[in-house]
Design an enzyme around this catalytic site. Structure first.
Site, short mmCIF file in Angstrom:
data_model
loop_
_atom_site.label_atom_id
_atom_site.label_comp_id
_atom_site.label_asym_id
_atom_site.label_seq_id
_atom_site.Cartn_x
_atom_site.Cartn_y
_atom_site.Cartn_z
N GLU A 159 98.23 -67.48 81.94
CA GLU A 159 98.62 -67.61 83.35
C GLU A 159 97.81 -66.66 84.22
OE1 GLU A 159 100.15 -70.14 84.04
OE2 GLU A 159 100.93 -70.60 82.05
N HIS A 204 91.53 -67.41 88.82
CA HIS A 204 90.89 -68.57 89.45
C HIS A 204 91.34 -68.67 90.91
CE1 HIS A 204 89.66 -73.06 88.55
NE2 HIS A 204 88.79 -72.45 89.33
ZN LIG Z 1 97.46 -73.67 81.98
#
Ligand SMILES: [Zn+2]
Length: 676
Positions: A468, A474
């Site tokens: 996560e 990201h």
């Molecule tokens: Zn994922």
């Protein structure tokens, strides 16, 4: 006007959780939708000729308040909900889908978008703008905007029928699952089950006013029984019941529904000018074409098959030796695999947990992000939280510039759904020349600390946290202009690359030394334990791979062709499984009739992406391994070409800029021990 409809007068413009009143949501949504509609109307009412700026860009920046509100509301509905919020969600969802349908069906708006799209070659757009234009145009064309009226109507009729069939498919599976129960009254029939599973079976029986124990087809009941129950006949009974769902020629049968869904999807694709449903779906995927997916799956199959055969033979010999089993059946697989695994590895969570105190693991993830990307995490208590358990951080880069606000919410509670996920409260974008930094969040369900013991994670929870956190990076490092292609808004078979690649650091000595220390003694986790973790992680990888590939091939067999000639679901399926089967077929069972991922959920023509993402992450991590897992040059490339780019370019292009070549499956096969 509610507080939710004004700009937030808070530090970093964070959500003012403590001041939001639940009863305000509904009117806030109505107001925000009206504002968003007015923004769309302003685009279509513009008397100037359509340009990228006054149409595409304006469309992408529209509805900002509605997006912000939706993020807050639906994030809370997942992580901190209650009856009131759930009731509002029921009311709000149709309003939101009406609003988005109104946009897709807005002919004046499409006319302007199309005008810009048709003039594309003369516009001198950046790559990002080009990608955005494509995405906006396809958002209309893939929903039939280019079709004449009669075909539009046909499309809507198909969509309506499909959504009803999918609903029915799911209702049947749910009814089948709830209908079956295995009532056991002799304790010896539960021999082999762990105490916890027995206890749960007893409680289930009690809750239905029955004596003894109840086993059902729900995973928490089904899986332990198939893994541990010594009674082979009962395992067979349960396994066959599980495999028979939707395949009993009764009112809950799904065979005709499966055929009809495949047919309608094919017709829909043809109507829109695509060869098959898979061609339609894969147009917006990194894999691009059904041919590429099928050859990807078959290549892996060829490589994994010898290992899978060898593992199967080993398991067969083990079962023969242990219980004199002559022919291994599907209902033996989980049971003997678990026994063999215990014999080979002798590894349990309790041995590992003392090395993974939650605070240490969080700091480990932060240290890894610091060494790779120069990020600093500072805990702050000046912003509102939606629950006291939530941790809040200010994330800055090596120059001290704000990168992101980061929320981390780790413990289970009544209002939180199961699982772990990453989400955001505010997207990154560059608007009016200002780079708006994102507010990113991860939500998990880890064991809570007690008075005497801190929160100690299982190894699986450690990789979940890194996973996560990879999604979060990201989001945090996003650096694009337009919000709809920022951060994790990428093609579906690309989105798991940052998350899965980060898990790899959990297996590396150099990284573990930074955080995997015993919570009492401070001793670093012994490498011998780490080696065991690695070996057990790839246990039966050949057979597991074959299983995943078989589902991917089955999916493509339904969606990558013209299905008109398929008349028998079962025989079609047996043929599609072809080379991937290790166990004898069970005539009274069928996978397709309960394959909810592809016939109910959103995975049609997409099941391959589980393996696809693994190939990507293994190939990417191998690059780090070659140069050093904390190598700055590789990390910089990963940040520049992948993490910061969002969906601004074709993912294959981005990946090649990072890696220097297309991803190859060899790294995965090596990591999985399948390449000798
Ligand atoms: Zn994922």
């Amino acid at each position: 006007m509610t507080i939710l409809n004004n700009s937030f007068n808070t530090p970093y413009k964070t959500a003012p959780f403590s001041k939001i009143k639940t009863e305000d949501y509904l009117s806030a949504f109505n107001i925000a939708i009206e504002k968003a509609k007015a923004e769309i109307d302003a685009i279509t009412a513009n008397t100037e000729a359509p340009t990228f700026k006054n149409t595409i860009e304006a469309l992408d920046y529209s509805g900002e308040e509605l997006d912000r509100l939706s993020s807050i509301f639906f994030n809370l509905n997942s992580a901190e909900t209650n009856d009131e919020i759930q009731k509002i969600a029921q009311e709000v969802s149709p309003l939101l889908s009406d609003f988005s349908n109104d946009i897709t069906l807005n002919e004046a708006l499409f006319k302007r978008v199309k005008a810009v799209y048709d003039a594309k070659s003369s516009l001198d757009l950046t790559t990002e703008q080009d990608t955005l234009l494509d995405k906006k145009y396809k958002g209309f064309s893939r929903n039939g905007a280019n079709l004449p009226e009669d075909k539009k109507e046909k499309l809507r009729a198909i969509d309506k029928e499909l959504s009803q069939l999918k609903l029915k498919f799911g209702e049947h599976i749910l009814a089948e699952t709830n209908k079956f129960e295995m009532h056991l009254t002799d304790e010896s029939e539960l021999s082999g089950l762990p105490e916890g599973a027995k206890e749960a079976a007893k409680q289930l029986a009690e809750s239905k006013d029955k004596d003894g124990w109840l086993i059902t087809l729900d995973y928490p009941s089904y899986i332990p029984f198939m893994t541990y129950a010594d009674n082979r006949a009962l395992r067979e009974k349960l396994s066959k019941a599980f495999g028979r769902k939707g395949f009993q020629n009764d009112e809950l049968d799904n065979q005709n529904i499966v055929l009809k869904i495949a047919q309608l999807r094919f017709e829909r694709a043809q109507l829109l000018g695509y060869k098959t449903h898979a061609h339609f779906v894969l147009e917006e995927r990194m894999a691009e074409t059904p041919e590429k997916v099928t050859s990807f799956l078959n290549e892996l199959l060829e490589k994994a098959k010898p290992a899978a055969n060898a593992e199967f033979e080993e398991l067969e010999a083990f079962a023969k030796e242990l219980d004199n089993i002559d022919q291994l059946q599907k209902w033996d697989s989980g049971y003997y695999a678990e026994k063999l695994k215990q014999k080979l590895f002798d590894l349990d969570d309790e041995q590992l947990k003392p090395y993974f105190k939650l605070e240490n693991v969080i700091n480990g993830a932060f240290t890894v992000a610091n060494k790779l990307f120069g990020l600093q995490f500072e805990e702050i208590n000046t912003i509102d939280k939606y629950h006291e358990d939530v941790l809040t951080y200010k994330v800055t880069d090596s120059e001290g510039e704000l990168v992101s606000i980061f929320y981390a919410d780790f413990f289970p509670r009544a209002g939180k759904r199961n699982g772990a996920w990453m989400t955001s409260f505010k997207p990154q974008m560059i608007k009016d020349g200002k780079n708006e930094r994102p507010h990113v969040s991860i939500v998990c369900n880890f064991t809570k600390p007690t008075k005497s013991k801190p929160s100690l994670l299982t190894f699986n929870e450690v990789t979940t946290l890194f996973h996560e956190f990879g999604h979060a990076l990201h989001g945090m490092l996003a650096n694009t202009t337009y919000p709809s292609i920022s951060g994790t808004s990428v093609y579906w078979d690309f989105v798991e690359l940052p998350s899965q690649v980060l898990e790899n650091w959990c297996y590396e000595k150099e990284a573990l030394e930074l955080f995997a220390t015993h919570y009492k003694t401070g001793e670093v986790i012994p490498m011998e334990l780490v080696e065991k973790i690695k070996a057990s992680a790839t246990f039966h990888e050949g057979m597991q791979t074959l299983r995943q590939l078989s589902f991917g091939l089955l999916d493509m067999s339904w969606h990558g062709i013209d299905p008109s000639n398929i008349s028998n679901v079962k025989s079609h399926e047996v043929e599609a499984f072809g080379d991937t089967s290790l166990y004898p077929d069970v005539a009274e069972n069928c996978m397709s009739t309960s394959f909810s991922h592809i016939f109910q959920g959103g995975y049609s023509s997409g099941y391959y992406s589980y393996k696809w993402a693994e190939v990507l992450d293994a190939d990417a991590f191998e690059y780090f391994k070659e140069e050093g897992i904390f190598n700055k040059t590789v990390a910089d490339k990963f940040k520049t070409f992948v993490l910061s780019q969002g969906g601004t370019d074709n993912p294959m292009t981005l990946y090649k800029k990072f890696r220097g070549q297309e991803p190859k499956p060899e790294a995965l096969l090596r990591r999985a021990g399948l390449l000798k």
